[in-house]
Scaffold this active site. Structure first.
Site, mmCIF file in Angstrom:
data_model
loop_
_atom_site.group_PDB
_atom_site.id
_atom_site.type_symbol
_atom_site.label_atom_id
_atom_site.label_comp_id
_atom_site.label_asym_id
_atom_site.label_seq_id
_atom_site.Cartn_x
_atom_site.Cartn_y
_atom_site.Cartn_z
ATOM 1 N N LYS A 17 -9.786 -2.086 1.451
ATOM 2 C CA LYS A 17 -9.483 -0.969 2.488
ATOM 3 C C LYS A 17 -10.349 0.227 2.014
ATOM 4 C CE LYS A 17 -7.252 -3.739 5.134
ATOM 5 N NZ LYS A 17 -5.929 -3.932 5.457
ATOM 6 N N ASP A 49 -9.569 -9.870 8.906
ATOM 7 C CA ASP A 49 -9.015 -8.369 8.558
ATOM 8 C C ASP A 49 -10.031 -7.085 8.823
ATOM 9 O OD1 ASP A 49 -6.970 -7.090 7.345
ATOM 10 O OD2 ASP A 49 -7.765 -6.526 5.721
ATOM 11 N N ARG A 89 0.824 -1.215 0.009
ATOM 12 C CA ARG A 89 -0.036 -0.081 -0.107
ATOM 13 C C ARG A 89 0.799 1.290 -0.143
ATOM 14 N NH1 ARG A 89 -1.910 0.966 4.247
ATOM 15 N NH2 ARG A 89 -1.315 -0.954 5.632
ATOM 16 N N ARG A 139 1.686 -12.121 -0.408
ATOM 17 C CA ARG A 139 0.432 -12.171 -0.144
ATOM 18 C C ARG A 139 -0.295 -13.844 -0.604
ATOM 19 N NH1 ARG A 139 -1.793 -8.880 3.851
ATOM 20 N NH2 ARG A 139 -0.089 -7.356 4.262
ATOM 21 N N HIS A 173 -10.873 -2.132 11.379
ATOM 22 C CA HIS A 173 -9.483 -3.205 10.871
ATOM 23 C C HIS A 173 -9.444 -4.177 11.821
ATOM 24 C CE1 HIS A 173 -5.184 -3.383 9.288
ATOM 25 N NE2 HIS A 173 -5.912 -4.189 8.705
ATOM 26 N N CYS A 193 0.610 -7.318 11.659
ATOM 27 C CA CYS A 193 0.840 -7.572 13.395
ATOM 28 C C CYS A 193 -0.074 -8.524 13.844
ATOM 29 C CB CYS A 193 0.303 -6.258 13.838
ATOM 30 S SG CYS A 193 1.518 -5.053 13.412
ATOM 31 N N SER A 230 -1.605 -3.483 10.280
ATOM 32 C CA SER A 230 -1.287 -4.389 9.152
ATOM 33 C C SER A 230 0.106 -5.058 9.482
ATOM 34 C CB SER A 230 -1.012 -3.501 8.150
ATOM 35 O OG SER A 230 -2.195 -2.810 7.530
ATOM 36 N N TYR A 279 -1.131 -3.585 -7.246
ATOM 37 C CA TYR A 279 -0.894 -4.267 -5.911
ATOM 38 C C TYR A 279 -2.268 -4.402 -5.106
ATOM 39 C CZ TYR A 279 -0.142 -5.279 -0.895
ATOM 40 O OH TYR A 279 -0.522 -5.724 0.212
HETATM 41 P P1 GTP Z 1 -2.426 -7.613 7.366
HETATM 42 O O1 GTP Z 1 -3.161 -8.616 6.508
HETATM 43 O O2 GTP Z 1 -1.183 -6.776 6.918
HETATM 44 O O3 GTP Z 1 -3.548 -6.729 7.921
HETATM 45 O O4 GTP Z 1 -1.675 -8.352 8.693
HETATM 46 P P2 GTP Z 1 -2.278 -9.182 9.909
HETATM 47 O O5 GTP Z 1 -2.246 -8.483 11.094
HETATM 48 O O6 GTP Z 1 -3.194 -10.200 9.639
HETATM 49 O O7 GTP Z 1 -0.771 -10.157 10.488
HETATM 50 P P3 GTP Z 1 -0.523 -11.721 9.985
HETATM 51 O O8 GTP Z 1 -1.484 -12.512 11.060
HETATM 52 O O9 GTP Z 1 -0.612 -12.015 8.645
HETATM 53 O O10 GTP Z 1 0.856 -11.634 10.767
HETATM 54 C C1 GTP Z 1 1.904 -10.629 10.272
HETATM 55 C C2 GTP Z 1 3.274 -11.401 10.471
HETATM 56 O O11 GTP Z 1 3.255 -11.362 12.191
HETATM 57 C C3 GTP Z 1 3.624 -12.630 10.323
HETATM 58 O O12 GTP Z 1 5.026 -12.934 9.735
HETATM 59 C C4 GTP Z 1 3.346 -13.545 11.275
HETATM 60 O O13 GTP Z 1 4.332 -14.732 11.432
HETATM 61 C C5 GTP Z 1 3.950 -12.512 12.586
HETATM 62 N N1 GTP Z 1 2.993 -13.048 13.705
HETATM 63 C C6 GTP Z 1 1.642 -13.125 13.758
HETATM 64 N N2 GTP Z 1 1.199 -13.641 15.212
HETATM 65 C C7 GTP Z 1 2.458 -13.633 15.774
HETATM 66 C C8 GTP Z 1 2.743 -13.799 17.018
HETATM 67 O O14 GTP Z 1 1.852 -14.129 17.855
HETATM 68 N N3 GTP Z 1 3.848 -13.768 17.650
HETATM 69 C C9 GTP Z 1 4.840 -13.372 16.786
HETATM 70 N N4 GTP Z 1 6.324 -13.304 17.458
HETATM 71 N N5 GTP Z 1 4.644 -13.227 15.514
HETATM 72 C C10 GTP Z 1 3.612 -13.271 14.925
HETATM 73 C C1 SPV Z 2 -3.024 -4.325 5.501
HETATM 74 O O1 SPV Z 2 -2.096 -3.951 4.998
HETATM 75 O O2 SPV Z 2 -3.687 -4.215 6.295
HETATM 76 C C2 SPV Z 2 -3.508 -5.505 4.740
HETATM 77 C C3 SPV Z 2 -3.091 -5.921 3.134
HETATM 78 O O3 SPV Z 2 -4.438 -6.143 5.081
HETATM 79 S S1 SPV Z 2 -3.826 -4.841 2.015
HETATM 80 O O4 SPV Z 2 -4.885 -5.350 1.617
HETATM 81 O O5 SPV Z 2 -2.666 -4.540 0.866
HETATM 82 O O6 SPV Z 2 -4.111 -3.509 2.568
HETATM 83 MN MN MN Z 3 -5.118 -5.635 7.029
#
Ligand code: GTP
Ligand code: SPV
Ligand code: MN
Length: 601
Positions: free
Chosen positions: A225, A294, A86, A385, A245, A269, A267, A216
């Site tokens: 979003k 999400d 983004r 992704r 979110h 996290c 994002s 993207y």
């Molecule tokens: P968006 O799709 O961008 O909104 O991300 P999201 O909030 O869904 O995050 P996602 O679950 O994909 O995790 C993002 C990164 O954080 C990945 O590399 C995971 O491996 C890492 N991660 C997720 N949960 C944990 C956790 O409990 N501990 C740690 N250390 N890392 C984590």
């Molecule tokens: C984020 O960045 O919070 C996502 C991926 O979930 S995107 O759809 O690219 O915004």
């Molecule tokens: Mn997101």
């Protein structure tokens, strides 16, 4: 690999299903007159259409079919290396006044912006096919559900929207032929994928989105979003609901008691991972199910907050996903998935950093170059992704299609913080909880372009997604609380605190169940907590830590308050509120003073 491709010529009977709604027909005609595509393809979301577009996508080198034995019916796309995340600096909220967009958004004048965008779009689809995608956000029978149409010149967008939304007849039928009905207009063109001509613009008053110059995900899947959060939050404020979110998960005890929680983490996290959590062996009989990973749309009914997931699929972070960290995600992306910017192995499989097993001896990296384990570059982009339909998820919640939504017992805020923030604590009441959300911060990630690892305030994880003035957004949250007789309890978590050695103190992933269990216990009236200046904190023995391989001193550190760090933290809250230039409601300013008082007392 390509993003931009020449026009396709569909066989008779395909791409010709025009809706009857005259407003849609007029708008498509208007955009076609401006962009001058070779032809217009009316998408219906059918299997046959999808098959045809996948074939065309392969022929035009927009997607590569993966090895059907390894990952059945799945494809790889590589986006332009200048276009992998983004772009917050090029994202605009175009309201009549700058105040309506508020201090946290980039604002531009609607009239001037339309003029600029129309200039860029003029003739932009010459020689290309213009696709028209009808879709809905939300379960088909939900009162919150919204209709959108996205026009795009990208096959990849069409293929992805079919996974991420409910697309086709369901939208056309819901809209009907009333030319005055509400729907979102989305226009996307790749133009020439040049960062200098990349703008993601929202016109909330017109329920319109125009996105140019990118291919993207978050910039171009306008349902996500752009509509579900930026336009969604604007509508939610006007109409008295919440567009957030947030993931939504269900958690069921061995006795069959079930709660739903919603959690806002910025994002990359941990939302997708938390939403698919697999409890450790010690929690035998506990079940976690996913409603959404999400975005949550929440409305008030009978004094309670009910949530639906407006999406139909997951657009998730690939790197770090493994059977060890998230077996449910691995199963979800084992078939019928579109991967973007991961590595391709010599046997037609996908690979990324953190996948189970040894790295391949040779692969093609996300840029399309040869890669070996000795290469200095990463094989998969850190923001690579997957797009996968939610039906692939082995722990999909049975109520995911329920139009009225699921009742929310707890709301969780959390960020990526290496210090200061304890593993978990609970707000003293709703307004204190709003303050926790409003002041939350997180280290930046690869999900957006720019520096990674810098602590920034990200209120409710909505900093890049709130489509109106953040002060009004805070006020809206406070107001919603006032209307709830049975408000969810509010918590703050941090899976990312680090010890002096720079390593995470908490194992995270499945073990987050231990924190979730405490949260659920609190929702059921448990008094296993102590009051602290920042809210209710568990003591080590309040958490179920049986069979957890973490030294006791780490647990003490995870649950501890470092007064020096909190002094800095509170000063940062004050500075943040000041930086918003007077829009912050006084209730939240008071909350900050009260926390400071409690530290003194
Ligand atoms: P968006 O799709 O961008 O909104 O991300 P999201 O909030 O869904 O995050 P996602 O679950 O994909 O995790 C993002 C990164 O954080 C990945 O590399 C995971 O491996 C890492 N991660 C997720 N949960 C944990 C956790 O409990 N501990 C740690 N250390 N890392 C984590
Ligand atoms: C984020 O960045 O919070 C996502 C991926 O979930 S995107 O759809 O690219 O915004
Ligand atoms: Mn997101």
């Amino acid at each position: 690999m390509n993003d931009i491709a020449p026009a396709i010529s569909p066989p008779a009977g395909m791409g010709d299903k025009k809706p009857r709604n005259q407003a849609v027909l007029d708008w498509v005609q208007e955009v076609a007159t401006l962009t001058q595509p070779e032809n217009v393809f009316w998408c219906d979301g059918s299997d046959g259409e999808n098959q045809y577009l996948l074939e065309q996508g392969q022929r035009q080198n927009i997607v590569i079919k993966l090895n059907d034995q390894k990952v059945p019916r799945s494809y790889l796309h590589r986006s332009n290396p200048n276009d992998v995340a983004r772009v917050e600096q090029f994202t605009f909220i175009c309201t009549p006044t700058k105040e309506e967009a508020g201090p946290t958004n980039h604002w531009s004048d609607p009239g001037e912006t339309y003029t600029k965008l129309h200039g860029l779009l003029k003739g932009a689809m010459r020689g290309r096919t213009m696709f028209v995608i009808p879709y809905i956000m939300g379960p088909p029978d939900s009162p919150l559900t919204k209709v959108g149409f996205e026009i795009t010149d990208s096959i990849y967008v069409v293929l992805s929207m079919r996974i991420m939304t409910r697309m086709g007849a369901v939208a056309v039928n819901r809209l009907g032929d009333n030319a005055k009905a509400e729907w979102n207009r989305g226009v996307h063109s790749l133009l020439d994928i040049n960062p200098e001509r990349r703008f993601i613009c929202h016109f909330p008053q017109d329920n319109t989105i125009i996105s140019v110059g990118s291919g993207y995900g978050g910039n171009v899947l306008l349902s996500k979003k752009c509509l579900a959060l930026r336009i969604g939050s604007y509508l939610a404020n006007k109409q008295g609901w919440l567009a957030e979110h947030m993931l939504i998960l269900g958690v069921e005890s061995p006795q069959g008691r079930k709660h739903y929680v919603a959690a806002a983490f910025p994002s990359a996290c941990g939302k997708t991972n938390f939403a698919m959590l697999i409890p450790p062996a010690h929690f035998q009989g506990w079940k976690v199910t996913t409603v959404g990973d999400d975005i949550a749309w929440m409305q008030i009914r009978d004094g309670r907050l009910y949530a639906v997931n407006p999406e139909n699929g997951y657009f998730g972070v690939v790197p770090g996903t493994s059977y060890k960290s998230n077996a449910n995600a691995m199963k979800s992306i084992a078939h019928d998935t579109i991967y973007t910017n991961v590595a391709l192995t010599d046997d037609g499989d996908v690979w990324w950093e953190g996948k189970d097993g040894p790295p391949p001896a040779h692969a093609i990296d996300w840029r399309g170059n040869d890669w070996t384990p000795a290469s200095p570059e990463k094989a998969a982009h850190p923001n690579s992704r997957f797009a996968t339909p939610m039906q692939n998820n082995p722990v999909l919640d049975p109520n995911v299609e329920k139009g009225e939504g699921v009742p929310i017992s707890a709301i969780i805020f959390g960020g990526r913080r290496s210090d200061t923030m304890p593993l978990v604590f609970q707000a003293l009441d709703w307004v204190h909880g709003v303050y926790l959300g409003a002041t939350m911060a997180s280290e930046t990630t690869a999900a957006a372009t720019g520096a990674v690892g810098q602590v920034r305030r990200d209120p409710m994880a909505m900093l890049p997604f709130c489509g109106y003035n953040i002060g009004d957004y805070f006020r809206h949250w406070i107001r919603v609380g006032g209307r709830l007789e049975n408000a969810p309890l509010i918590f703050h978590v941090n899976w990312f605190r680090k010890g002096e050695d720079g390593k995470f103190l908490w194992p995270g992933f499945g073990d987050n169940m231990r924190v979730l269990k405490w949260i659920i216990d609190r929702c059921e009236g448990s008094d296993a907590a102590v009051e602290s200046p920042i809210g209710w904190l568990p003591r080590p023995h309040d958490l179920d830590l049986d069979e957890l391989d973490v030294p006791h001193e780490n647990v003490i550190e995870l649950l501890g308050l470092d007064h020096e760090q909190w002094k800095t933290e509170l000063a940062a809250h004050e500075k943040f509120f000041e930086s918003l230039g007077g829009v912050v409601p006084k209730e939240l300013l008071e909350q900050r003073e009260r926390v400071a008082e409690r530290f003194k007392g």
